[in-house]
Design a protein around this motif. Structure first.
Motif, short mmCIF file in Angstrom:
data_model
loop_
_atom_site.label_atom_id
_atom_site.label_comp_id
_atom_site.label_asym_id
_atom_site.label_seq_id
_atom_site.Cartn_x
_atom_site.Cartn_y
_atom_site.Cartn_z
N GLY A 1 0.76 -1.32 0.16
CA GLY A 1 0.04 0.02 0.21
C GLY A 1 0.89 1.23 -0.08
O GLY A 1 0.51 2.27 -0.59
N GLU A 2 2.12 1.18 0.49
CA GLU A 2 2.92 2.27 0.53
C GLU A 2 3.32 2.79 -0.67
O GLU A 2 3.50 3.87 -1.19
N GLU A 3 3.61 1.68 -1.29
CA GLU A 3 4.10 1.95 -2.98
C GLU A 3 3.37 2.48 -3.63
O GLU A 3 3.27 3.27 -4.56
N ILE A 4 1.79 1.96 -3.33
CA ILE A 4 0.65 2.50 -4.24
C ILE A 4 0.65 3.98 -4.06
O ILE A 4 0.33 4.62 -5.04
N CYS A 5 0.60 4.49 -2.66
CA CYS A 5 0.42 5.53 -2.26
C CYS A 5 1.12 6.45 -2.85
O CYS A 5 0.75 7.56 -3.32
N GLN A 6 2.43 6.01 -3.01
CA GLN A 6 3.69 6.94 -3.44
C GLN A 6 3.58 7.14 -5.07
O GLN A 6 3.64 8.30 -5.68
N SER B 1 -1.21 12.86 -8.38
CA SER B 1 -2.43 13.22 -8.01
C SER B 1 -2.45 13.70 -6.71
O SER B 1 -1.96 13.20 -5.83
N ARG B 2 -3.48 14.54 -6.64
CA ARG B 2 -3.80 15.13 -5.03
C ARG B 2 -4.87 14.40 -4.40
O ARG B 2 -5.60 15.01 -3.45
N VAL B 3 -5.60 13.22 -4.92
CA VAL B 3 -6.77 12.72 -4.48
C VAL B 3 -6.54 12.32 -2.83
O VAL B 3 -5.42 11.69 -2.60
N PRO B 4 -7.42 12.73 -2.16
CA PRO B 4 -7.51 12.26 -0.67
C PRO B 4 -7.30 10.76 -0.43
O PRO B 4 -7.89 9.92 -1.35
N ILE B 5 -6.32 10.17 0.16
CA ILE B 5 -6.01 8.88 0.48
C ILE B 5 -6.28 8.62 2.01
O ILE B 5 -5.53 9.25 2.89
N LEU B 6 -6.93 7.59 2.32
CA LEU B 6 -7.18 6.99 3.51
C LEU B 6 -6.68 5.85 3.77
O LEU B 6 -7.12 4.97 3.40
N MET B 7 -5.69 5.61 4.31
CA MET B 7 -4.96 4.19 4.66
C MET B 7 -5.48 3.52 5.95
O MET B 7 -5.88 3.85 6.92
N LEU B 8 -5.73 2.20 5.36
CA LEU B 8 -6.11 1.05 6.30
C LEU B 8 -4.99 0.33 6.72
O LEU B 8 -4.20 -0.26 5.86
N GLY C 1 3.12 6.91 7.04
CA GLY C 1 2.25 6.96 6.27
C GLY C 1 1.62 8.54 5.88
O GLY C 1 1.53 8.58 4.50
N LEU C 2 1.75 9.24 6.82
CA LEU C 2 1.37 10.48 6.33
C LEU C 2 2.55 11.32 5.61
O LEU C 2 2.45 12.25 4.61
N GLU C 3 3.90 10.85 5.65
CA GLU C 3 4.90 11.36 4.99
C GLU C 3 5.03 10.87 3.52
O GLU C 3 5.43 11.74 2.85
N ILE C 4 4.44 9.70 3.12
CA ILE C 4 4.36 9.49 2.04
C ILE C 4 3.39 9.86 1.07
O ILE C 4 2.75 9.73 -0.07
N GLY C 5 2.15 10.53 1.90
CA GLY C 5 1.36 11.31 1.07
C GLY C 5 -0.12 10.91 1.59
O GLY C 5 -1.24 11.37 0.99
N ALA C 6 -0.27 10.37 2.49
CA ALA C 6 -1.60 9.85 3.09
C ALA C 6 -2.33 11.02 3.60
O ALA C 6 -1.69 11.82 4.30
N ASP C 7 -3.62 11.14 3.36
CA ASP C 7 -4.43 12.12 4.33
C ASP C 7 -4.77 11.81 5.69
O ASP C 7 -5.09 12.61 6.56
N ASP C 8 -5.22 10.46 5.85
CA ASP C 8 -5.68 10.09 7.25
C ASP C 8 -5.17 8.58 7.38
O ASP C 8 -4.78 8.03 6.27
N TYR C 9 -5.51 8.13 8.42
CA TYR C 9 -4.77 6.75 8.80
C TYR C 9 -5.93 6.20 9.83
O TYR C 9 -5.96 6.70 10.63
N LEU C 10 -6.25 4.94 9.50
CA LEU C 10 -7.38 4.20 10.34
C LEU C 10 -6.72 3.01 10.65
O LEU C 10 -6.42 2.15 9.68
N VAL C 11 -6.67 2.46 11.96
CA VAL C 11 -6.03 1.38 12.20
C VAL C 11 -7.03 0.25 12.68
O VAL C 11 -8.22 0.53 12.99
N LYS C 12 -6.92 -0.87 12.06
CA LYS C 12 -7.67 -2.18 12.15
C LYS C 12 -7.54 -2.79 13.80
O LYS C 12 -6.54 -2.84 14.06
N PRO C 13 -8.56 -3.17 14.18
CA PRO C 13 -10.13 -3.15 13.76
C PRO C 13 -10.69 -1.88 13.77
O PRO C 13 -10.40 -1.04 15.07
N PHE C 14 -11.65 -1.51 13.10
CA PHE C 14 -12.29 0.00 13.18
C PHE C 14 -13.79 -0.09 12.83
O PHE C 14 -14.26 -1.21 12.31
#
Length: 229
Positions: A60-65, A71-78, A90-103
């Protein structure tokens, strides 16, 4: 109707999250692999991407980068990783928010709405500003450094425009979190440090010796116009 690209290889999670998002009025497109996600992101131009870090082909980190490079599309990481270091990375590589499982699926829907609101609700100004070798066109949300246009994430754009509109003002981290991430953001205020670091790498000639965004130690940040004494 906003389009959400949901990237996860666990069918049960995809089914549950898709159901909640669709009930909340979103159009959901799903991908099970990283390569499929990259293809859909390029062809569909979704309004938000929900991205699981653990995928069978690409991380997922490679995909995000890769997505963030164009693109500036908002990215929410799981992710199942809950450490602060992991969140910061996760934020350093461009994610806008970060959600930890379980949620809770309801929390995810709320987070999606929050990142979309932060991306779309920042009121565009009609004037243009030149500061040092930066040119800011508020009307079309474009930033140029010297002769090249910069690719900023929505959070980086809001951070820069917030700071440069009030040169010389010192902002606390809490104030910048409210301006950039929203008053309903419930993460940690040091998140703003990550966005400042990323922004400095894009607008400063020497990020380690910044001339635009100055650190006010123990408090926050201040924007300076290097062309003024």
């Amino acid at each position: 109707m906003s389009t959400i690209l949901l990237v996860d290889d666990e069918p049960q999670i995809v089914e549950i999250l898709s159901s909640y998002l669709q009930k909340d009025g979103f159009h959901v497109v799903t991908a099970e692999t990283g390569n499929e996600a990259l293809e859909l992101a390029a062809s569909l131009h979704p309004d938000c991407i929900i991205l699981d870090l653990m995928l069978p082909d690409l991380g997922g980190e490679e995909i995000c980068q890769k997505i963030r490079s164009h693109s500036r599309v908002p990215i929410l990481m799981l992710t199942a990783k809950s450490g602060e270091t992991d969140r910061v990375h996760g934020l350093e590589i461009g994610a806008d928010d970060y959600l930890v499982k379980p949620f809770s699926p309801r929390e995810l829907v709320a987070r999606v709405r929050a990142v979309l609101r932060r991306a779309g609700d920042y009121q565009a100004l009609t004037d243009q500003v030149t500061v040092g070798d930066l040119y800011l066109s508020f009307g079309d949300k474009r930033i140029r450094k010297k002769d090249g246009w910069l690719e900023l994430t929505p959070n980086e754009y809001r951070l820069l425009t917030t700071l440069c509109r009030y040169p010389g003002r010192t902002w606390s981290r809490e104030e910048l979190v409210a301006q950039v991430l929203g008053y309903d953001y419930d993460g940690f205020d040091r998140t703003i440090d990550t966005h400042v670091k990323n922004l400095r790498h894009k607008i400063e000639d020497d990020p380690k010796n910044p001339v635009y965004i100055k650190t006010v130690y123990g408090f926050g940040y201040r924007f300076e116009n290097p062309g003024k004494n």
